[in-house]
Scaffold this active site. Structure first.
Site, PDB file in Angstrom:
ATOM      1  N   HIS A  59       0.802  -1.217   0.000  1.00  0.00           N
ATOM      2  CA  HIS A  59       0.000   0.000   0.000  1.00  0.00           C
ATOM      3  C   HIS A  59       0.831   1.260   0.000  1.00  0.00           C
ATOM      4  O   HIS A  59       0.326   2.333  -0.249  1.00  0.00           O
ATOM      5  CB  HIS A  59      -0.921  -0.033   1.206  1.00  0.00           C
ATOM      6  CG  HIS A  59      -0.174  -0.355   2.447  1.00  0.00           C
ATOM      7  ND1 HIS A  59       0.183  -1.633   2.757  1.00  0.00           N
ATOM      8  CD2 HIS A  59       0.351   0.437   3.377  1.00  0.00           C
ATOM      9  CE1 HIS A  59       0.889  -1.621   3.859  1.00  0.00           C
ATOM     10  NE2 HIS A  59       1.009  -0.386   4.258  1.00  0.00           N
ATOM     11  N   LEU A  71      -5.816   0.923  -1.421  1.00  0.00           N
ATOM     12  CA  LEU A  71      -4.360   0.909  -1.561  1.00  0.00           C
ATOM     13  C   LEU A  71      -3.859  -0.528  -1.578  1.00  0.00           C
ATOM     14  O   LEU A  71      -4.404  -1.386  -0.894  1.00  0.00           O
ATOM     15  CB  LEU A  71      -3.721   1.658  -0.395  1.00  0.00           C
ATOM     16  CG  LEU A  71      -4.126   3.138  -0.286  1.00  0.00           C
ATOM     17  CD1 LEU A  71      -3.525   3.755   0.953  1.00  0.00           C
ATOM     18  CD2 LEU A  71      -3.704   3.900  -1.516  1.00  0.00           C
ATOM     19  N   CYS A  72      -2.792  -0.743  -2.344  1.00  0.00           N
ATOM     20  CA  CYS A  72      -2.214  -2.088  -2.426  1.00  0.00           C
ATOM     21  C   CYS A  72      -1.758  -2.541  -1.044  1.00  0.00           C
ATOM     22  O   CYS A  72      -1.257  -1.732  -0.285  1.00  0.00           O
ATOM     23  CB  CYS A  72      -1.018  -2.094  -3.373  1.00  0.00           C
ATOM     24  SG  CYS A  72      -1.546  -2.155  -5.080  1.00  0.00           S
ATOM     25  N   PRO A  73      -1.934  -3.775  -0.667  1.00  0.00           N
ATOM     26  CA  PRO A  73      -2.370  -4.868  -1.532  1.00  0.00           C
ATOM     27  C   PRO A  73      -3.876  -5.120  -1.564  1.00  0.00           C
ATOM     28  O   PRO A  73      -4.297  -6.164  -2.057  1.00  0.00           O
ATOM     29  CB  PRO A  73      -1.668  -6.076  -0.903  1.00  0.00           C
ATOM     30  CG  PRO A  73      -1.708  -5.777   0.562  1.00  0.00           C
ATOM     31  CD  PRO A  73      -1.541  -4.276   0.676  1.00  0.00           C
ATOM     32  N   ASP A 108      -4.708   3.080  -7.214  1.00  0.00           N
ATOM     33  CA  ASP A 108      -3.343   2.980  -6.673  1.00  0.00           C
ATOM     34  C   ASP A 108      -2.390   2.533  -7.780  1.00  0.00           C
ATOM     35  O   ASP A 108      -2.561   1.445  -8.341  1.00  0.00           O
ATOM     36  CB  ASP A 108      -3.325   1.975  -5.518  1.00  0.00           C
ATOM     37  CG  ASP A 108      -1.924   1.862  -4.887  1.00  0.00           C
ATOM     38  OD1 ASP A 108      -0.969   2.425  -5.439  1.00  0.00           O
ATOM     39  OD2 ASP A 108      -1.813   1.196  -3.849  1.00  0.00           O
TER      40      ASP A 108
END
Ligand code: SF4
Lengths: 354, 79
Positions: free
Chosen positions: A45, B17-19, B44
C-alpha cells in the site's frame, strides 16, 4: 504413486522465508505461499505514497510487492489474506508483550501460523504442514530457542510446523519423521549472522532478494510506534481504524494540543496520497505560494484553524514572506481563505512534532 | 450477430491501496470460472505492478491494462 505432500509457506517477502520455501520445494513438496496484510506492512500500500521519482519516506525503493516478487522467483502461488480486523486483538493486547517498539512479534507469529494452519487445512486446500523462515537467535524477542515451541503450541500447529533453516537445532517434526522431507537436507542455522542465509541463497541460484529496512512492518519503527502511541493517548483508548494507521505512515505529524493534530505532507507523493482524504478531513493548502497539503485530525476550534494555517505557511515557499494566503476547506462547511503570518521556527516547539 | 460467451465481470477497487486491490481480485477470481473476464478499476499505481504479478503466479492472463486520468483499468482472463 502417492501425491506429493503439500506445504503452506509463510512468505514475508524477505530472504529467510524465500529460502525456507525453496529448500522444501527442492525436496519434491508442493509449496504455496501465504502472506498476511495486517495494515502495518511496509510494502504494498505504500506504493501510492511514494512520489513519481520512486522516493518516499523510506527512500527510493522498487515499486513492487516483495512477497509477490518472491512467489514469482519461486514459481509458487501466493495467497494474500486480509487480517486487518483480526490483527487488532494481536496488537492491542499481546499476551507476550511488545518488542523494542510496538511490535508484538511473538503473538504475531503465533497468530500468523494459526491463520496459515486454518487456511491450509481447510478441506478444499488440503495442505499437510506449515513452513516458516524462522532462525533460532535471529531476533532477540521472537526468534529464540525458547519461543519456537511456544509458537508451535499456541498456534495449534504443533509438530506440523517446520522451520527448514534451523530444523536441525529443534526436535524433529512430523514431516521429518514421516519422511516427507529429509532432515539431513535441512539446516541448523542459528544466531544473528546473515552469512549462512546469503551463502545458501547463492548456492540455490538466487541473485537478488529483498532486504526491507526495518523488517516486515512499521511496528518495528521507532517513529511510527511513537505516532501510534500518540494516537492512542489523544483518543483516550487503545484502538484504531485502517485509515488511522495508514495516515501515520505519511507526512509530518504535529500536535499542538490533545484535541487536534496536523498531518503535513513532505513531498509530492504524500501530497497526492493525502488528497484522497480531503473529503473527510478539514484540510488546508497555501494558495498564494506553493506548499503542502495539510489534514487536520481531531476537533479543532476556530482559533486552531488559524494556527494550522500559520503552520502550513511555515512549510510553504512563502515561509519568509510577511503573509501567506491559505485555503481552509471544511468538508461540511465549505472553503474559506485566511491570510496569515508564517509561524516562526521558534513558535513551533519541538514537542509538537510527534 | 456476435454471441457473448463470457460476460465481463466488474470489480471496483478505486480508492483502495495495495495490496487491497490484489486481495479483492484474488477473492473475486476464486468465485469465477475459467474463461471469465474480469475488469478491474483501480487508482493505486501499485496495482500496475501487483495485479499482473499476482496473475502471473496464479496463471491468469492480463488482456489489457490502461491508465488514464489517475484511473487504471485492468482486464483479466481467468484461467
Ligand atoms: S515485525 Fe511485524 S509482522 Fe514481523 S513478526 Fe514482528 S509484528 Fe509481526
Amino acid at each position: 504413486m502417492n501425491d506429493p505432500k503439500k506445504a503452506v509457506a509463510l512468505i514475508s517477502g524477505g530472504l529467510d522465508s524465500m529460502l525456507a520455501a525453496k529448500v522444501v520445494m527442492d525436496q519434491g513438496v508442493h509449496v504455496e505461499g501465504i502472506n498476511f496484510f495486517t495494515g502495518f506492512c511496509v510494502e504494498g500500500h505504500t506504493h501510492a505514497i511514494r512520489s513519481r521519482k520512486g522516493g518516499g519516506p523510506r527512500g527510493p525503493k522498487p515499486k513492487r510487492n516483495n512477497a509477490l516478487w518472491v512467489a514469482e522467483q519461486l514459481g509458487i502461488k501466493l495467497h494474500i489474506i486480509d487480517v486487518i480486523e483480526e490483527y487488532k486483538k494481536v496488537l492491542l493486547n499481546p499476551k507476550h508483550g511488545y518488542g523494542q517498539h510496538l511490535n508484538p512479534c511473538l503473538d504475531c507469529k503465533v497468530f500468523m501460523v494459526r491463520k496459515a494452519l486454518a487456511w491450509g487445512f481447510m478441506a478444499e486446500h488440503g495442505f499437510d504442514f506449515i513452513i516458516t523462515g524462522e532462525v533460532i537467535g535471529q531476533r532477540p524477542k521472537s526468534q529464540r530457542k525458547a519461543t519456537m515451541p511456544i509458537i508451535a503450541k499456541e498456534s495449534g500447529a504443533d509438530d506440523r510446523l517446520l522451520r527448514p533453516l534451523c530444523a536441525q537445532n529443534l526436535p524433529s517434526t512430523l514431516p521429518e519423521r514421516e519422511g516427507w522431507v529429509d532432515r539431513d537436507a535441512l539446516f541448523g542455522f542459528h544466531g544473528r549472522s546473515r552469512k549462512p542465509q546469503i551463502e545458501l541463497a547463492k548456492r540455490l541460484g538466487f541473485t537478488a532478494w529483498a532486504q526491507p529496512a526495518g523488517g516486515c512492518c512499521f511496528l518495528t519503527d521507532a517513529q511510527y510506534s511513537r505516532k501510534l502511541t500518540d494516537l492512542w493517548s489523544a483518543q483516550g483508548r487503545k484502538d484504531y481504524e485502517l485509515d488511522d494507521i495508514m495516515l501515520l505512515k505519511v507526512g509530518r505529524h504535529i500536535r499542538p494540543a490533545s484535541h487536534f493534530k496536523l498531518i503535513v505532507s513532505r513531498e509530492e507523493g504524500e501530497n497526492r496520497y493525502l488528497e484522497g482524504y480531503r473529503r473527510r478531513f478539514l484540510n488546508l493548502r497555501p494558495i498564494s505560494h506553493a506548499g503542502p497539503l495539510c489534514l487536520v485530525d481531531g476537533h479543532p476550534q476556530p482559533t486552531d484553524v488559524e494556527l494550522a494555517a500559520r503552520v502550513v505557511a511555515r512549510y510553504s515557499q512563502g515561509r519568509e514572506a510577511a503573509a501567506v494566503t491559505v485555503a481552509a476547506e471544511d468538508p461540511h462547511a465549505g472553503c474559506r481563505e485566511l491570510t496569515v503570518a508564517p509561524l516562526a521556527p521558534a513558535e513551533l516547539p519541538s514537542a509538537w512534532h510527534v | 450477430m456476435s454471441k457473448l460467451v463470457h460476460p465481463f465481470e466488474n470489480l471496483d477497487a478505486r480508492g483502495l491501496l495495495c495490496p487491497m486491490p490484489v486481495i479483492k481480485v484474488q477473492d473475486r477470481i476464486a468465485d469465477l470460472r475459467p474463461g471469465a473476464v474480469l475488469d478491474v478499476l483501480a487508482t493505486d499505481p501499485g496495482t500496475l505492478a501487483d495485479v499482473p504479478a499476482w496473475c502471473r503466479v496464479h496463471g491468469h492472463e492480463i488482456l489489457e491494462m490502461v491508465q488514464a486520468h489517475h484511473e487504471i483499468r485492468i482486464r483479466i482472463k481467468v484461467n
